[in-house]
Design an enzyme around this catalytic site. Structure first.
Site, PDB file in Angstrom:
ATOM      1  N   ARG A 233       0.872  -1.183   0.000  1.00  0.00           N
ATOM      2  CA  ARG A 233       0.000   0.000   0.000  1.00  0.00           C
ATOM      3  C   ARG A 233       0.903   1.225   0.000  1.00  0.00           C
ATOM      4  NH1 ARG A 233      -5.557  -1.293   0.999  1.00  0.00           N
ATOM      5  NH2 ARG A 233      -5.618  -3.475   0.426  1.00  0.00           N
ATOM      6  N   HIS A 338     -16.455  -7.769  21.638  1.00  0.00           N
ATOM      7  CA  HIS A 338     -16.619  -7.461  20.208  1.00  0.00           C
ATOM      8  C   HIS A 338     -17.425  -6.168  19.999  1.00  0.00           C
ATOM      9  CE1 HIS A 338     -16.686  -9.479  15.989  1.00  0.00           C
ATOM     10  NE2 HIS A 338     -16.610  -8.167  15.893  1.00  0.00           N
ATOM     11  N   ILE A 339     -16.815  -5.066  20.447  1.00  0.00           N
ATOM     12  CA  ILE A 339     -17.523  -3.779  20.354  1.00  0.00           C
ATOM     13  C   ILE A 339     -16.804  -2.797  19.413  1.00  0.00           C
ATOM     14  CG2 ILE A 339     -18.705  -3.915  22.584  1.00  0.00           C
ATOM     15  CD1 ILE A 339     -16.404  -2.089  23.701  1.00  0.00           C
TER      16      ILE A 339
HETATM   17  O1  LIG Z   1     -17.154  -7.250  10.942  1.00  0.00           O
HETATM   18  C1  LIG Z   1     -17.564  -6.275  11.548  1.00  0.00           C
HETATM   19  O2  LIG Z   1     -18.403  -5.505  11.068  1.00  0.00           O
HETATM   20  C2  LIG Z   1     -17.049  -5.952  12.895  1.00  0.00           C
HETATM   21  O3  LIG Z   1     -16.386  -7.009  13.446  1.00  0.00           O
HETATM   22  C3  LIG Z   1     -18.175  -5.476  13.766  1.00  0.00           C
HETATM   23  O4  LIG Z   1     -17.652  -4.828  14.862  1.00  0.00           O
END
Ligand SMILES: O=C(O)[C@H](O)CO
Length: 373
Positions: A233, A338-339
């Protein structure tokens, strides 16, 4: 007579050059996408007037903006919870639906697709990750996939930085000490952790989210920002002042490793025992992508044996992590449920994008954010 012509054409599922797309009820009560030339309009107009709306099943209760939009054009049903839709409910409710609006907690495989039947035209997932979807199987059936890239980049990058700092500067542990009487007096080396200034920050996965994490860490004055990515990149890296390295160099040189790789067969358990053994003993490991990119047993061992300094995890295997998992016993591990994208506006936008994609699919318009693999 006109009706007969219509039925004949519909039963053959004839496709005419595209000028309009409408959903019409055929004689077997199946709704088929139908494209017609303007000369057929008079014939089909009366069918159009009493046709059924396309049907959408949503696997959670979503935001009002998304629901309102869908309700104007579709028949919407959804799982009201609590928690993710049970598989048995999903199997029952997906039957004959034209669209599925799902979450990363829903495994969409051939059993679900078989049950849905031929009506299913689009799956919109309220996530940027799509490892819960059997993409080849979905594509084989000509079902479109929409997802939500871009909109959650900032929120996820923000969370990654928060998690990195919470882990390195021991915020949760320190808070616990303060609350439970462990804070006896200010002490010169108590609750210390590694600082970012002068460090080497390693980003594994230099896509949109990885780049935004790097940008947000730069003002903390690390000496170097290095990245590992399948493809170079160049332009983006130059702008940020990041250098591309191979995976081994990322492991051996980084003081902080932040993971934003998508989960694929190539990245599965990429962070394994060998990888952790190459990391510095002061390394802080942060994962906001998918638990599957880590061999979790190897990580537990590395943390228990202090082979690395600490880990901040927003994702793990399985989710939710069972309460008796050894990771919960480790002081050098910060665990979040998972936030990554859980900023209010972001989640609303994610919901709305799914709804817009579904509406676009029914109109025959290009999707806003189609997953093209
Ligand atoms: O894949 C996703 O959208 C994320 O893990 C959500 O937080």
């Amino acid at each position: 007579m006109k009706k007969l012509v219509a039925e004949k054409i519909m039963s053959k599922k004839s496709i005419f050059k595209s000028t309009n797309h409408v959903y019409m009820k055929n004689i077997k009560e199946k709704v088929v996408q139908f494209t017609f030339r303007s000369r057929f309009v008079p014939v089909f107009a009366r069918y159009y007037s009493n046709m059924s709306k396309p049907s959408v099943y949503i696997t959670r209760e979503v935001n009002k903006e998304a629901l309102d939009l869908l309700n104007t054009q579709c028949d919407v049903t959804f799982w009201t919870g609590p928690g993710p839709v049970p598989r048995s409910e999903l199997l029952k409710n997906i039957e004959n639906k034209h669209a599925l609006f799902c979450m990363l907690t829903d495994r969409i495989d051939s059993a679900i697709l078989d049950r849905a039947g031929n009506n299913l035209k689009i799956i919109a997932t309220m996530s940027v990750g799509y490892d819960h979807l059997d993409v080849p199987e979905i594509k084989k059936r000509n079902i479109k996939i929409a997802y939500t890239p871009g909109v959650l980049t900032d929120a996820t990058a923000e969370l990654a930085v928060a998690l990195l700092l919470a882990t390195s500067r021991r915020l949760l542990e320190a808070n616990e000490e303060a609350r439970t009487g462990g804070w006896q007096a200010w002490s010169p080396f108590w609750m210390c952790g590694p600082g970012l200034k002068g460090s080497t920050v390693g980003i594994a996965g230099f896509g949109r989210i990885g780049q935004e994490i790097a940008k947000r860490l730069k003002p903390f004055n690390p000496e170097r920002i290095i990245y590992y990515n399948r493809s170079e990149r160049k332009k983006e890296a130059e702008e940020i002042g990041a250098e591309r390295v191979n995976f081994d160099d990322l492991l051996t040189q980084s003081d902080f490793i932040s993971v934003s790789l998508s989960l694929t067969p190539e990245t599965k358990e990429m962070f394994n025992e060998a990888a952790f053994s190459k990391m510095k003993t002061n390394a802080v490991f942060v994962n906001t992508s998918r638990g599957g990119v880590v061999d979790q047993q190897a990580l537990i061992k590395a943390l228990q044996q202090k082979k690395i300094w600490g880990a901040g995890l927003d994702v793990m295997t399985p989710e939710p992590l069972p309460l008796d998992n050894p990771l919960f016993k480790l002081k050098n591990c910060v665990i979040l449920p998972h936030i990554g994208s859980a900023a209010v506006e972001t989640r609303k936008e994610m919901g709305l994008i799914c709804a817009k994609n579904i509406v676009a699919a029914f109109k025959g318009d290009p999707l806003l954010t189609e997953l093209k693999t």
